[in-house]
Enzyme design. Structure first.
Site, short mmCIF file in Angstrom:
data_model
loop_
_atom_site.label_atom_id
_atom_site.label_comp_id
_atom_site.label_asym_id
_atom_site.label_seq_id
_atom_site.Cartn_x
_atom_site.Cartn_y
_atom_site.Cartn_z
N ASP A 142 42.83 43.21 14.09
CA ASP A 142 43.37 42.57 15.29
C ASP A 142 42.55 41.37 15.75
OD1 ASP A 142 45.43 44.42 15.48
OD2 ASP A 142 44.36 45.72 16.88
N GLY A 168 38.60 45.32 22.51
CA GLY A 168 37.39 45.17 21.71
C GLY A 168 37.53 44.04 20.70
N SER A 169 38.72 43.88 20.14
CA SER A 169 38.96 42.78 19.21
C SER A 169 38.91 41.44 19.93
CB SER A 169 40.32 42.95 18.53
OG SER A 169 40.34 44.11 17.71
N ALA A 170 39.41 41.40 21.17
CA ALA A 170 39.31 40.17 21.95
C ALA A 170 37.86 39.83 22.25
CB ALA A 170 40.10 40.33 23.25
N LYS A 188 46.54 42.14 23.50
CA LYS A 188 47.79 41.98 22.74
C LYS A 188 48.69 43.18 22.90
CE LYS A 188 46.87 45.15 19.41
NZ LYS A 188 47.70 46.33 19.14
N GLY A 232 42.99 51.32 24.82
CA GLY A 232 44.39 51.51 25.18
C GLY A 232 45.39 51.00 24.17
N GLY A 233 44.93 50.61 22.97
CA GLY A 233 45.85 50.07 21.99
C GLY A 233 46.22 48.62 22.26
#
Length: 310
Positions: free
Chosen positions: A149, A115-117, A19, A110-111
């Site tokens: 996220d 990890g959330s994905a 994202k 990288g913001g």
């Protein structure tokens, strides 16, 4: 002589997108330690793929990873994908027995919520593998317990996030937007960036207001990349630059290359540049590489769909 071979273990493969925060507005820290947010997420066509494979009962969770910077990804219970499998198993009352393989396609640390994905894809994969039959709303509720996220990685596309970013409202968009990303080998700590934001604001940041993104929402509905570029916003950008001053040069190179808009992605250190076309995005990325302003570059489009079984 006939040779018998064991049937492969059942497995499910799911991909989920990274994202970009087109806008990230951060309020003053509250008593619970969190900052209220108003953010506009856009999913981009850089994906994490998670394969969940059945293992014998009592085996537990096993985790493997490949892809760019896979050596930076933890392989234990600190990994969000691992925690997602545990949470789903606990919620539905089954054993947390699964082999997870993560194929990285989103920049690490990288913001951009790689990890959330992973966590979102793991929820969807284990739900299918274990035939738990949870609704998408159920999975989104579990996702919110893993991180702010994670719900967006499940639903994808473009959405406004409030609360800690986990309360989502779909946003209307038209067309496709072209992005170039400059990423760095060394990540940037999200708590450190928020701490620097608090130091800059003295803990007295103004209250967040969704109305501040009216121009951005109009640009999305119109499919107008020029207007969108002018409306990009990140309250954490100055704090990220304080901690990593070289990001300012990365932003300037893209601006000098004609980017329609630039910003630090989330808490950084990735830098995003909105381009006029795919060719323009490639040109910006090439300039970053030639100027030594990025350890790696990525070009892609948004919005992209959320987590789905392949």
């Amino acid at each position: 002589m006939n040779r018998l071979t064991a049937a492969p273990s059942p497995s499910v493969r799911v991909r989920a997108p990274g994202k970009l925060n087109l806008s990230l507005r951060v309020g003053p820290v509250e008593d619970d330690g969190y900052h209220p947010l108003v953010t506009v997420f856009q999913a981009v066509a850089l994906y994490e793929e998670v394969t969940a494979t059945e293992v014998p009962e009592g085996t537990g969770i096993a985790l493997t990873v490949d892809g760019p910077h896979a050596d930076q990804v933890p392989l234990d219970a600190s990994n969000l994908a691992w925690r997602a499998a545990e949470l789903l198993a606990e919620h539905v009352g089954v054993g947390a027995d699964v082999a997870l393989h993560l194929a990285k396609g989103v920049p690490v640390a990288g913001g951009m919520a790689g990890g959330s994905a992973d966590a979102a894809a793991t929820l969807a994969a284990c739900d299918a593998l274990w035939a738990t039959g949870l609704s998408r709303d159920d999975l989104v509720g579990l996702a919110a317990r893993l991180g702010s996220d994670v719900p967006f990685a499940l639903v994808g596309h473009t959405a406004v996030g409030t609360g800690r970013g986990h309360l989502l409202t779909p946003a209307m968009t038209r067309g496709e937007f072209h992005w170039a990303f400059a990423t760095q080998a060394e990540g940037l700590s999200t708590p450190a960036v928020y701490g620097q934001f608090d130091a800059r604001t003295g803990g007295r940041a103004p209250a967040v207001d969704p109305a501040d993104d009216t121009d951005l929402m109009h640009a999305l509905r119109a499919g107008d990349p020029v207007a969108l570029g002018l409306a990009l916003h990140n309250d954490l950008q100055d704090a990220a630059i304080d901690l990593r001053p070289e990001l300012e040069r990365t932003l300037e190179i893209a601006q000098n290359g004609g980017a329609l808009g630039t910003l630090v992605s989330g808490s950084g250190p990735s830098v995003a540049a909105l381009a006029r076309s795919r060719q323009h995005a490639l040109a910006i990325a090439a300039t970053w590489t030639a100027e030594g302003a990025a350890d790696s570059v990525w070009c892609t489009t948004g919005p992209a769909g959320g987590a789905r079984v392949l």
